[in-house]
Each structure stands twice: as C-alpha cells, then as structure tokens.
Design a protein around this motif. Structure first.
Motif, short mmCIF file in Angstrom:
data_model
loop_
_atom_site.label_atom_id
_atom_site.label_comp_id
_atom_site.label_asym_id
_atom_site.label_seq_id
_atom_site.Cartn_x
_atom_site.Cartn_y
_atom_site.Cartn_z
N PHE A 1 0.82 -1.21 0.00
CA PHE A 1 0.00 0.00 0.00
C PHE A 1 0.86 1.26 0.00
N LEU A 2 1.95 1.23 0.77
CA LEU A 2 2.79 2.41 0.88
C LEU A 2 3.52 2.74 -0.40
N ARG A 3 4.02 1.72 -1.10
CA ARG A 3 4.80 2.03 -2.30
C ARG A 3 3.91 2.63 -3.39
N HIS A 4 2.65 2.20 -3.46
CA HIS A 4 1.72 2.80 -4.42
C HIS A 4 1.30 4.20 -3.95
N LEU A 5 1.10 4.37 -2.65
CA LEU A 5 0.72 5.68 -2.13
C LEU A 5 1.82 6.70 -2.37
N ILE A 6 3.07 6.33 -2.05
CA ILE A 6 4.19 7.27 -2.21
C ILE A 6 4.49 7.50 -3.69
N GLY A 7 4.44 6.42 -4.49
CA GLY A 7 4.70 6.56 -5.92
C GLY A 7 3.70 7.48 -6.60
N GLU A 8 2.43 7.30 -6.27
CA GLU A 8 1.39 8.17 -6.84
C GLU A 8 1.55 9.61 -6.37
N LYS A 9 1.94 9.78 -5.11
CA LYS A 9 2.14 11.13 -4.58
C LYS A 9 3.27 11.84 -5.33
N ILE A 10 4.37 11.12 -5.58
CA ILE A 10 5.51 11.72 -6.29
C ILE A 10 5.09 12.12 -7.70
N CYS A 11 4.37 11.23 -8.39
CA CYS A 11 3.94 11.53 -9.76
C CYS A 11 3.00 12.73 -9.79
N LYS A 12 2.06 12.75 -8.87
CA LYS A 12 1.06 13.83 -8.87
C LYS A 12 1.68 15.17 -8.47
N THR A 13 2.62 15.13 -7.54
CA THR A 13 3.19 16.38 -7.01
C THR A 13 4.26 16.97 -7.92
N TYR A 14 5.10 16.12 -8.50
CA TYR A 14 6.29 16.62 -9.20
C TYR A 14 6.34 16.30 -10.69
N LEU A 15 5.67 15.24 -11.14
CA LEU A 15 5.94 14.71 -12.47
C LEU A 15 4.81 14.92 -13.48
N GLU A 16 3.76 15.63 -13.11
CA GLU A 16 2.73 15.96 -14.08
C GLU A 16 3.21 17.13 -14.95
N GLU A 17 2.54 17.31 -16.09
CA GLU A 17 3.04 18.25 -17.10
C GLU A 17 3.34 19.64 -16.55
N ASP A 18 2.40 20.19 -15.76
CA ASP A 18 2.60 21.56 -15.27
C ASP A 18 3.73 21.65 -14.26
N SER A 19 4.03 20.54 -13.56
CA SER A 19 5.10 20.54 -12.56
C SER A 19 6.47 20.29 -13.19
N ILE A 20 6.52 19.41 -14.19
CA ILE A 20 7.80 19.04 -14.81
C ILE A 20 8.52 20.25 -15.38
N GLU A 21 7.75 21.18 -15.96
CA GLU A 21 8.36 22.35 -16.60
C GLU A 21 9.14 23.21 -15.61
N LYS A 22 8.77 23.14 -14.33
CA LYS A 22 9.43 23.98 -13.32
C LYS A 22 10.73 23.38 -12.81
N LEU A 23 10.90 22.07 -12.95
CA LEU A 23 12.05 21.39 -12.34
C LEU A 23 13.25 21.39 -13.29
N PRO A 24 14.40 21.87 -12.84
CA PRO A 24 15.60 21.93 -13.69
C PRO A 24 16.33 20.59 -13.75
N LEU A 25 15.62 19.53 -14.12
CA LEU A 25 16.21 18.21 -14.28
C LEU A 25 16.02 17.77 -15.72
N GLU A 26 16.81 16.78 -16.12
CA GLU A 26 16.71 16.29 -17.50
C GLU A 26 15.32 15.70 -17.75
N ALA A 27 14.78 15.97 -18.93
CA ALA A 27 13.43 15.53 -19.26
C ALA A 27 13.32 14.01 -19.23
N ARG A 28 14.34 13.31 -19.73
CA ARG A 28 14.24 11.84 -19.77
C ARG A 28 14.32 11.25 -18.36
#
Length: 602
Positions: free
Chosen positions: A453-480
């Motif tokens: 349960f935790l790995r899916h909860l944390i994984g989904e949280k990371i994707c929703k918070t940092y890795l969605e389209e509007d969030s990715i553009e703000k992060l100075p990390l490589e796109a791939r």
C-alpha cells in the motif's frame, strides 16, 4: 510542544532526553555537531572553536534552544522519545507492578532495555512483522498528526499527507488497528470529512490511547521476556543480570529516578586549538576524504555482480525504456561511492547474482546500494595509516548525499533555510529528493508492514506532485530522467532512475547547501563568540588527526543509521548478539546509544 517550551537546562537533566538529543545533534546535515556527556556535564564541540575563545555554556544552551531544539521537535527521534517516556512512565507505575506482577528489579531491568534511541530500535526490531509493529507505527503517525494545526497553511500539506497515509494503511479494513479499536471505529466515517476536525481528532485520540495500552500491557511484557532470554545467552550481559538478581533479593521498592540528584556543572571542553578559521564545511570535507579513501582501499566487490536490466511487459517503446534504464545505471557512481553493490530482486529488479540469495540478503544489499549517502563502516583493524587524505580536495558535492539523507531525520533544517531564502524551486527539488528516499526502502523490502500500500501511495504522490506536465516544466532536471521516473513510479515500481534524479538534484542544491553551512557557522559564532560575524582569523594550533577524523565520521554515521532505522528509511536489523552487546555497553550518563555503538565498532 511541551518539549519545545521547556528550558534546555532542565531538559538536559533527563538522561533519556539527552540520549535522543545526542543522536539528533550528530546527524551529518548540520554544521556544528556537539555531543553531551551528562555524567560529567561536559560538552564536546565539533568542529572545535579556536583555543583563544572562552565559550560560555549558557550561550551554547541558548543556541541549542533556538537553533537545534525546534528541529528536534519536528523529528522522528522526538516522537520516539515521547513514546519511550510514555512506556517508561507505565513501567515505573504502580499500575504496571500490580497488573503484571513486576518487582522493582523487573522495572529496573526493563528500563535499562528500553531507554534511549537504541532501546527503542531494539523494541521495534522485536515487534517487526507483528501486530505490534503496526500499533507502534499508528501511535507515532497519530502523535505527529494530532500535534499539527490543519488550519495553518504551512502545516496543512503534512497533515493531509499523514491522513492519507493512515487511510491507506492502519485505517483500512482488516488492519490490526481497526481490529483492536472496533468499538471506536463505529463512528470512523465521520473522520473522513475535512470539516469535522474535533470529531476526527477525538476518534484518533481514543484509538491512539487504545493502541498504547495494548503496547504497554501486551508487547512490553513479551519484550521483557525476550530481553531476559537473550541476555542469558550473551556473556557481556552477565554483570547486568547479576545486578538484576541482587535487586530481586531486595524486598524494598526503589523510587524511580528523578531530578533531585545533584548534577555536575555544565562546561565545554576547551580545544587544543585548530589550524585555520572555524569552518564546518571544510571539516566535513576532511572527514569525507578520509573515509572515502579508506573505502576505496577495500576489495572491489563488483566482480561477482552482473547488471542486467529486466524486460518489463509494455507497449511499443519498452525497448527504449530498457535502454534508458541501462543509461541510468551507467550514470550511478560505482565502487568508489558505494559501500557495496547489491543484487536487485523482485518485479522491479534490474540486477542478478551468479548465485541465489535469500530475500533478506537481497534487501540488505539493495539498501547498501541506496546508501551512497551512508559512510561505510571501515574494519576496526584497518590501519589508520592507510587512510591518508586524498590529494585532490573533496568538494561539497561529494558528501552532499550523505548530508541530505540526514535532512528528514533532523527535522528539515536545510529546507527551512531554503524557504527563508525564497528558493521555491530548490525547496521542491529537496522535497522530491526526500520523497524518493522514502520510497526506496518501501519498494525494495516487500516484508515491511503495509509495503504494498505504501509504495503505491508514495509513488502516486511523487507523480502527482512533481511529475505531471505543469510541474515538470518547473524542475531543472533532464526531461528523460523525469519521464523515466513517471513510467516506473506511477505503478509503484522501483527504477534506477531514482539514483540519477537524486544525483541531478544534488548538483542543483550543492551551492545552496554550502550557504546553509556558512549560515549555520555564522549563527553559532554569534552566540559563542559575539562580534565574530566574519570568519575567525587563523591562529596557531593543531590539525585533527586521522584517528580523530575516523572516530567523528563513524559517530555521525552511527547516528544517521540509528535515526533512519527509527524513521523507517532504513530497514531494522534482526535481533542479534549485537543488540545484547550494545545493551551491555550502553550507559546513558556516558554517551548512551551513540557511545555504545562506537565502542562496539571500534
């Protein structure tokens, strides 16, 4: 809140508090990392101040109260201190003596076993994989949640995160907590509404009390029996058992220790002088250089491992993803930066061994790979003469992962610094680094309570918070890098790109961490040497020896390992002879858990 509002001098009269506080103070994220020996009242500073200064103990306590204690109160160590105090209060009570038929000698021995950060780690290792583990986790999360004000915007994200974590784990159907608190949970649906604050808090508070009562009356007695049986098998514990038997023969009950005994005068050990100005960044670099050099001299372990990315079923393009995983592994520093290169197992695995390994061995090895940021334990027999300083100066980037691993355990002082500097993007990067760090042990160790349960909860949280389209553009990390993280974490899978992302984040945060250390130095000098806002002038003195550097590095490393085990970002070791040796060596008035770990190591 009660700890935060208590005078530092009064707090230091409690040996159990001192033990947890020392563990906290020696986390490597900080600049100044002192240790307090309560038996002698002596503070040992590191880095040391120049010998011409006469530091005031009152100034040191004021600095600790303003710049360390607030962070301690936000740490997992503080939560474990509060739980330890609750358990000790029960052990010392007449209720426990009557309910469990404990003699004063029994209470004395159980206090020895459970006191301090190592005692709590031992308890958590004992209940691992049982309902007791879930009850303790629930109590700790609820304690943190009930201490937050969800009306405070700055605390609301953490509050909701903890609520979601409870729902996904301890408040789901069939959990030990729900089974235990059946009558209370009858009104649980009310707790799902954000508006019903008082009702939800009342329900959680009652459930927490019930969980604590079960820990005290069921798991503590089982732990006590376990301790007595384990100590009988360990030769170093025989003096403790002999004293226990002598106390059993005494009919009189002893009063629990209080604050009435006269305490030694608090003082600071005068330094022998140091070469160069006071600078914690330079001191950390010297320590890292020494230990990294020592680690590079150990036998290479890469030869027995083969890196083989596992093919994952998926749509067209999975071949490209497999190639990306290879690229991610090629970007991970090898032996010079990892204490051991482990084998990956399970669905998300990407390494294979030439010989089969047990699940426990695979988990242990995987964690070692994840801990580029953890110093390796050098063999005590390794000649310090072999640990010569590196010819090339070590940059902050070399030890930054080590420091960031301690950030969450230390109450996030670096994050607070970034927020004060209005570095919103860098703060978000640090949050991503920490969330990835939390995800790793959960996804790598399927034996953990609620790991699925935790790995899916944390994984989904990371994707929703940092890795969605509007969030990715703000992060100075490589796109791939970001794209590859999404592809794996959205389904709760492990990815080697986690290491790549953390490495890229460190490059962005490096200069700001140097500013954080410089700010910590300035603040410390303002308290300890008023008027010294500028770097201290160079004065004649001595340079710290290799043996001293080795000792300091291992002291910080043991503090980090112990803190991570309690926080859950490092798997708890199974109970072994080491636990009994630590129990025999631990004296809360002579350095406590950290000093016991060091004596066993050295």
């Amino acid at each position: 809140a009660s700890i935060a509002s208590t005078d530092m001098g009064l707090l230091l009269r409690d040996d159990v508090f001192v033990d947890f506080f020392n563990t906290f103070l020696n986390l490597p994220v900080f600049g100044q990392t002192p240790i307090y020996i309560s038996g002698t009242g002596c503070w040992y500073l590191w880095p040391e101040l120049p010998s011409h200064l006469d530091p005031s103990p009152a100034a040191l306590l004021a600095w600790l109260g303003k710049h360390r204690l607030p962070h301690f109160c936000k740490s997992s160590l503080c939560l474990h201190l509060v739980l330890c105090q609750r358990l000790l209060g029960f052990i010392r009570s007449g209720e426990a003596a009557e309910l469990l038929n404990w003699q004063s000698a029994d209470q004395w021995l159980l206090e020895k076993c459970i006191s301090g950060s190592h005692g709590m780690r031992h308890l958590r290792a004992f209940v691992r994989g049982t309902a007791g583990e879930e009850l303790i986790d629930f109590w700790l999360i609820t304690e943190r949640l009930l201490g937050l004000d969800e009306a405070d915007v700055s605390q609301r994200d953490l509050f909701l995160s903890l609520v979601h974590r409870l729902r996904a784990t301890h408040l789901r159907e069939g959990s030990s907590v729900i089974t235990l608190c059946t009558t209370i949970v009858g009104s649980l649906p009310k707790a799902r509404h954000i508006q019903s604050i008082s009702t939800r808090r009342e329900i959680l508070s009652k459930m927490q009390e019930q969980a604590l009562f079960m820990i005290q009356t069921y798991w503590l007695p089982k732990f006590f029996v376990h301790c007595k049986m384990g100590m009988e098998e360990e030769e170093s514990c025989q003096p403790l058992l002999q004293e226990y038997q002598e106390r059993l023969l005494k009919a009189t009950r002893e009063e629990p220790p209080g604050f009435s005994e006269p305490l030694p005068t608090v003082h600071i050990k005068r330094s022998q002088g140091l070469l160069g100005p006071y600078c914690s960044q330079k001191a950390k670099a010297e320590i890292w250089a020494l230990v990294k050099e020592g680690r590079d001299t150990q036998e290479l372990k890469m030869a027995t491992f083969q890196v083989k990315p596992e093919r994952q079923p998926g749509p067209a393009g999975s071949t490209e993803e497999s190639q990306l995983d290879k690229d991610a592994f090629q970007s991970i520093p090898q032996q010079s930066e990892h204490p051991a290169i482990p084998a990956f197992g399970g669905k998300g695995g990407v390494m294979s061994l030439r010989r089969p390994r047990s699940s426990a061995e695979q988990v242990t090895q995987l964690e070692n790979l994840c801990k580029e940021k953890i110093l390796s334990d050098l063999p005590p027999s390794a000649p310090l003469g072999q640990l010569a300083s590196l010819k090339k100066p070590i940059q902050t980037l070399g030890f930054l992962p080590w420091a960031l691993s301690a950030e969450a355990c230390a109450g996030q002082p670096f994050r607070d610094f970034l927020k004060c500097q209005n570095c919103s993007v860098e703060t978000e990067l640090l949050d991503l680094w920490q969330d990835l760090e939390e995800f790793l042990p959960v996804v790598l160790d399927s034996s953990r309570e609620n790991s699925f349960f935790l790995r899916h909860l944390i994984g989904e949280k990371i994707c929703k918070t940092y890795l969605e389209e509007d969030s990715i553009e703000k992060l100075p990390l490589e796109a791939r890098t970001l794209r590859s993280l999404w592809n794996h974490l959205v389904s709760g899978e492990f990815s080697p790109w986690i290491f790549r992302a953390q490495k890229e984040i460190c490059k962005v945060l490096c200069c700001l961490y140097e500013e954080f250390l410089a700010d910590d130095d300035r603040t410390f000098l303002q308290f300890m040497a008023p008027g010294s806002d500028v770097p201290m002038p160079e004065v004649p003195g001595r340079a710290a020896g290799r043996g001293e550097h080795f000792y300091l590095s291992q002291r910080m490393n043991q503090s980090l390992k112990l803190s991570q085990a309690l926080q859950g970002t490092r798997s708890l070791e199974e109970v072994s002879s080491k636990h009994w040796q630590l129990l025999a060596a631990r004296d809360l008035q002579k350095g406590g858990s950290i000093q016991a770990e060091m004596e066993l190591l050295l």
